[in-house]
Design an enzyme around this catalytic site. Structure first.
Site, PDB file in Angstrom:
ATOM      1  N   ARG A 264      -3.182   3.606  12.482  1.00 55.87           N
ATOM      2  CA  ARG A 264      -2.811   4.859  11.798  1.00 55.87           C
ATOM      3  C   ARG A 264      -1.884   5.709  12.657  1.00 55.87           C
ATOM      4  O   ARG A 264      -1.069   6.461  12.149  1.00 55.87           O
ATOM      5  CB  ARG A 264      -4.062   5.627  11.389  1.00 55.87           C
ATOM      6  CG  ARG A 264      -4.780   4.892  10.272  1.00 55.87           C
ATOM      7  CD  ARG A 264      -5.949   5.656   9.729  1.00 55.87           C
ATOM      8  NE  ARG A 264      -6.700   4.813   8.798  1.00 55.87           N
ATOM      9  CZ  ARG A 264      -7.902   5.112   8.331  1.00 55.87           C
ATOM     10  NH1 ARG A 264      -8.468   6.235   8.692  1.00 55.87           N
ATOM     11  NH2 ARG A 264      -8.514   4.294   7.496  1.00 55.87           N
TER      12      ARG A 264
ATOM     13  N   LYS B 180     -11.670  -7.594   6.337  1.00 58.40           N
ATOM     14  CA  LYS B 180     -11.067  -6.712   7.323  1.00 58.40           C
ATOM     15  C   LYS B 180     -11.966  -5.522   7.594  1.00 58.40           C
ATOM     16  O   LYS B 180     -12.404  -4.905   6.623  1.00 58.40           O
ATOM     17  CB  LYS B 180      -9.711  -6.252   6.789  1.00 58.40           C
ATOM     18  CG  LYS B 180      -9.034  -5.195   7.633  1.00 58.40           C
ATOM     19  CD  LYS B 180      -7.831  -4.700   6.925  1.00 58.40           C
ATOM     20  CE  LYS B 180      -7.249  -3.584   7.757  1.00 58.40           C
ATOM     21  NZ  LYS B 180      -6.235  -2.863   7.067  1.00 58.40           N
TER      22      LYS B 180
ATOM     23  N   CYS C  66      -4.001   6.051   0.003  1.00 64.66           N
ATOM     24  CA  CYS C  66      -3.447   4.767  -0.433  1.00 64.66           C
ATOM     25  C   CYS C  66      -3.035   4.764  -1.902  1.00 64.66           C
ATOM     26  O   CYS C  66      -2.603   3.741  -2.438  1.00 64.66           O
ATOM     27  CB  CYS C  66      -4.454   3.650  -0.162  1.00 64.66           C
ATOM     28  SG  CYS C  66      -4.891   3.521   1.590  1.00 64.66           S
TER      29      CYS C  66
ATOM     30  N   ARG D  89     -11.057   7.624   3.607  1.00 65.61           N
ATOM     31  CA  ARG D  89     -10.824   6.560   2.634  1.00 65.61           C
ATOM     32  C   ARG D  89     -12.116   5.975   2.042  1.00 65.61           C
ATOM     33  O   ARG D  89     -12.102   4.930   1.426  1.00 65.61           O
ATOM     34  CB  ARG D  89     -10.037   5.430   3.298  1.00 65.61           C
ATOM     35  CG  ARG D  89      -8.701   5.839   3.884  1.00 65.61           C
ATOM     36  CD  ARG D  89      -7.741   4.658   3.857  1.00 65.61           C
ATOM     37  NE  ARG D  89      -6.686   4.737   4.848  1.00 65.61           N
ATOM     38  CZ  ARG D  89      -5.673   5.592   4.808  1.00 65.61           C
ATOM     39  NH1 ARG D  89      -5.573   6.494   3.834  1.00 65.61           N
ATOM     40  NH2 ARG D  89      -4.748   5.561   5.755  1.00 65.61           N
TER      41      ARG D  89
ATOM     42  N   CYS E 170       0.860  -1.181   0.000  1.00 67.69           N
ATOM     43  CA  CYS E 170       0.000   0.000   0.000  1.00 67.69           C
ATOM     44  C   CYS E 170       0.897   1.231   0.000  1.00 67.69           C
ATOM     45  O   CYS E 170       2.078   1.141   0.328  1.00 67.69           O
ATOM     46  CB  CYS E 170      -0.910   0.015   1.233  1.00 67.69           C
ATOM     47  SG  CYS E 170      -2.280   1.195   1.075  1.00 67.69           S
TER      48      CYS E 170
ATOM     49  N   CYS F 150      -0.120   4.226   1.624  1.00 67.34           N
ATOM     50  CA  CYS F 150      -0.552   5.239   2.600  1.00 67.34           C
ATOM     51  C   CYS F 150       0.501   5.590   3.650  1.00 67.34           C
ATOM     52  O   CYS F 150       0.522   6.711   4.139  1.00 67.34           O
ATOM     53  CB  CYS F 150      -1.873   4.847   3.258  1.00 67.34           C
ATOM     54  SG  CYS F 150      -1.802   3.364   4.273  1.00 67.34           S
TER      55      CYS F 150
ATOM     56  N   LYS G 108     -12.233  -4.984   2.240  1.00 67.89           N
ATOM     57  CA  LYS G 108     -11.655  -4.099   3.252  1.00 67.89           C
ATOM     58  C   LYS G 108     -12.560  -2.887   3.404  1.00 67.89           C
ATOM     59  O   LYS G 108     -12.812  -2.161   2.444  1.00 67.89           O
ATOM     60  CB  LYS G 108     -10.250  -3.661   2.844  1.00 67.89           C
ATOM     61  CG  LYS G 108      -9.635  -2.682   3.828  1.00 67.89           C
ATOM     62  CD  LYS G 108      -8.208  -2.374   3.498  1.00 67.89           C
ATOM     63  CE  LYS G 108      -7.638  -1.354   4.465  1.00 67.89           C
ATOM     64  NZ  LYS G 108      -6.235  -1.040   4.164  1.00 67.89           N
TER      65      LYS G 108
ATOM     66  N   SER H 295      -6.362  -3.261  14.644  1.00 66.72           N
ATOM     67  CA  SER H 295      -5.809  -2.598  15.820  1.00 66.72           C
ATOM     68  C   SER H 295      -6.876  -2.099  16.791  1.00 66.72           C
ATOM     69  O   SER H 295      -6.706  -2.194  18.007  1.00 66.72           O
ATOM     70  CB  SER H 295      -4.907  -1.445  15.370  1.00 66.72           C
ATOM     71  OG  SER H 295      -5.636  -0.511  14.590  1.00 66.72           O
TER      72      SER H 295
ATOM     73  N   TYR I 280      -2.671  -8.926  16.454  1.00 66.61           N
ATOM     74  CA  TYR I 280      -1.617  -8.414  17.339  1.00 66.61           C
ATOM     75  C   TYR I 280      -1.460  -9.290  18.573  1.00 66.61           C
ATOM     76  O   TYR I 280      -0.553  -9.074  19.374  1.00 66.61           O
ATOM     77  CB  TYR I 280      -1.918  -6.953  17.709  1.00 66.61           C
ATOM     78  CG  TYR I 280      -2.039  -6.096  16.462  1.00 66.61           C
ATOM     79  CD1 TYR I 280      -0.896  -5.676  15.784  1.00 66.61           C
ATOM     80  CD2 TYR I 280      -3.283  -5.776  15.915  1.00 66.61           C
ATOM     81  CE1 TYR I 280      -0.989  -4.948  14.615  1.00 66.61           C
ATOM     82  CE2 TYR I 280      -3.394  -5.049  14.742  1.00 66.61           C
ATOM     83  CZ  TYR I 280      -2.244  -4.645  14.097  1.00 66.61           C
ATOM     84  OH  TYR I 280      -2.338  -3.935  12.920  1.00 66.61           O
TER      85      TYR I 280
ATOM     86  N   GLU J  82     -16.389  -7.928  -4.732  1.00 68.39           N
ATOM     87  CA  GLU J  82     -14.952  -7.637  -4.594  1.00 68.39           C
ATOM     88  C   GLU J  82     -14.147  -8.944  -4.581  1.00 68.39           C
ATOM     89  O   GLU J  82     -13.101  -9.055  -5.205  1.00 68.39           O
ATOM     90  CB  GLU J  82     -14.682  -6.872  -3.286  1.00 68.39           C
ATOM     91  CG  GLU J  82     -15.010  -5.392  -3.312  1.00 68.39           C
ATOM     92  CD  GLU J  82     -13.978  -4.574  -4.082  1.00 68.39           C
ATOM     93  OE1 GLU J  82     -13.043  -5.151  -4.666  1.00 68.39           O
ATOM     94  OE2 GLU J  82     -14.134  -3.335  -4.107  1.00 68.39           O
TER      95      GLU J  82
HETATM   96  C1  PBG Z   1      -3.042   0.161   4.922  1.00 71.68           C
HETATM   97  C2  PBG Z   1      -3.590  -0.640   6.042  1.00 71.68           C
HETATM   98  C3  PBG Z   1      -4.371  -0.228   7.134  1.00 71.68           C
HETATM   99  C4  PBG Z   1      -4.488  -1.341   7.976  1.00 71.68           C
HETATM  100  C5  PBG Z   1      -3.813  -2.387   7.348  1.00 71.68           C
HETATM  101  N1  PBG Z   1      -3.289  -1.943   6.142  1.00 71.68           N
HETATM  102  C6  PBG Z   1      -4.913   1.103   7.507  1.00 71.68           C
HETATM  103  C7  PBG Z   1      -5.943   1.748   6.695  1.00 71.68           C
HETATM  104  O1  PBG Z   1      -6.497   1.184   5.749  1.00 71.68           O
HETATM  105  O2  PBG Z   1      -6.212   2.894   7.008  1.00 71.68           O
HETATM  106  C8  PBG Z   1      -5.182  -1.371   9.306  1.00 71.68           C
HETATM  107  C9  PBG Z   1      -4.757  -2.449  10.233  1.00 71.68           C
HETATM  108  C10 PBG Z   1      -5.177  -2.273  11.648  1.00 71.68           C
HETATM  109  O3  PBG Z   1      -5.951  -1.374  12.027  1.00 71.68           O
HETATM  110  O4  PBG Z   1      -4.708  -3.083  12.456  1.00 71.68           O
HETATM  111  N2  PBG Z   1      -3.893   0.617   3.971  1.00 71.68           N
END
Ligand code: PBG
Length: 318
Positions: free
Chosen positions: A201, A244, A131, A213, A121, A123, A191, A270, A309, A229
């Site tokens: 972030r 996700k 991204c 986003r 990615c 970002c 996603k 996260s 995690y 998708e």
């Molecule tokens: C990158 C990405 C993100 C996450 C994984 N890859 C952040 C986003 O899309 O803003 C989030 C993972 C997490 O919150 O643990 N694009």
């Protein structure tokens, strides 16, 4: 079927052994992948406060952590990078000597048995935090594809075993597949534009400086669209479909599992980790029990494996 009093479902709940014999879903160390965040410097470990599983680490510290993970039995890691400098295009993402590329080379030699996955990615590398590249204030889909291909290719050259595009541009799996016919692709297929990415972030320093986003990540209200998708990503050459976040999207995991015969992954993100951590720190629940219950739920919904995690804790707990 007989009903009560002939049928008494409690009979098989009477001991650990009986419960284990009839358990339908299992969680093992084979099912978890640990995300790691690489940053410049030496001897750097910067956790998000209260979330020790989410920390920026310099390459030497990533090697140390990965060595520990491997010794505990964790078999795979997912790498993210926080570069020294960001620019409009996110060129740090594909530099041969970029942060993820250096980490990959170090891990390849220092922790040879570990499977190395990379998040693909832009970002973390763009000055605006989106991204993809911007054109007239919009994330430009087709112009971004070439940059994602460069990024994925540079990861594989540096030693990545698997690439995981997370940008949500249309057509990115096809573009990466064409350049990398032999590399497994885990597509962040469904996603969502989720509020559960907060701590990520913070650590990855990837909050968009303008806008959000929602122009490329999915609307949390949609599940049929998630299946579209997924169908597209499979057709374009993805090997694994990922959903996700995980916990607020268990129905999506289930729907993807039922529709497609390929492996399904989920990202226990996260914010989901942070919620349990915070509740545990306040004394409201037991972290280990809540974490294991969450991860089993993700498996039960239909995920073959997950990014979490808690991967290191799982290795200690199981
Ligand atoms: C990158 C990405 C993100 C996450 C994984 N890859 C952040 C986003 O899309 O803003 C989030 C993972 C997490 O919150 O643990 N694009």
């Amino acid at each position: 079927m007989n009903s009560f009093p002939v049928t008494r479902l409690r009979r098989l709940r009477r001991s650990d052994t009986l419960r284990a014999l009839v358990r339908e879903t299992r969680l093992s160390l084979d099912d978890v992948v640990m995300p790691l965040f690489a940053c410049p410097g030496e001897g750097v470990v910067l956790p998000v406060e209260g979330l020790d599983g989410i920390a920026r680490r310099s390459v030497d510290e990533i090697v140390r952590e990965a060595t520990e993970l491997a010794a505990l039995g964790v078999r795979a890691v997912l790498l993210f990078g926080i570069p020294e400098e960001k620019d409009e295009e996110g060129s740090g993402a594909w530099e041969a000597d970029g942060i993820v590329q250096r980490t990959l080379r170090a891990l390849r030699t220092e922790v040879p048995g570990l499977t190395l996955m990379t998040d693909v990615c832009l970002c973390e590398y763009t000055s605006h935090g989106h991204c993809g590249v911007l054109s007239d204030g919009e994330v430009a889909n087709d112009e971004t594809l070439e940059l994602l291909v460069r990024t994925a290719s540079s990861h594989v050259e540096a030693g990545a075993d698997v690439v995981a595009p997370s940008d949500m541009m249309d057509g990115r799996v096809a573009a990466i597949r064409e350049a990398l016919p032999h590399t497994p692709i885990i597509a962040y297929a469904a996603k969502y534009a989720s509020s559960f990415y907060g701590p990520f972030r913070e650590v990855a320093d990837s909050t968009p400086s303008v806008g959000d986003r929602r122009g490329y990540q999915m609307d949390p209200a949609n599940v049929r669209e998630a299946l579209r998708e997924c169908a597209l990503d499979l057709d374009e050459g993805a090997d694994v479909l990922m959903v996700k976040p995980a916990l607020a999207y268990l129905d999506v995991i289930r729907a993807v599992r039922e529709r497609f015969d390929c492996p399904v992954a989920a990202y226990n993100v996260s914010g989901e980790y942070a919620m349990v951590k915070a509740a545990a720190a306040a004394g409201h629940l037991d972290e280990r029990a809540a974490a294991l219950e969450s991860l089993v739920a993700i498996r039960r919904a239909g995920a073959d494996f997950m990014f979490t995690y808690w991967a290191k804790d799982v290795a200690r707990w199981l």
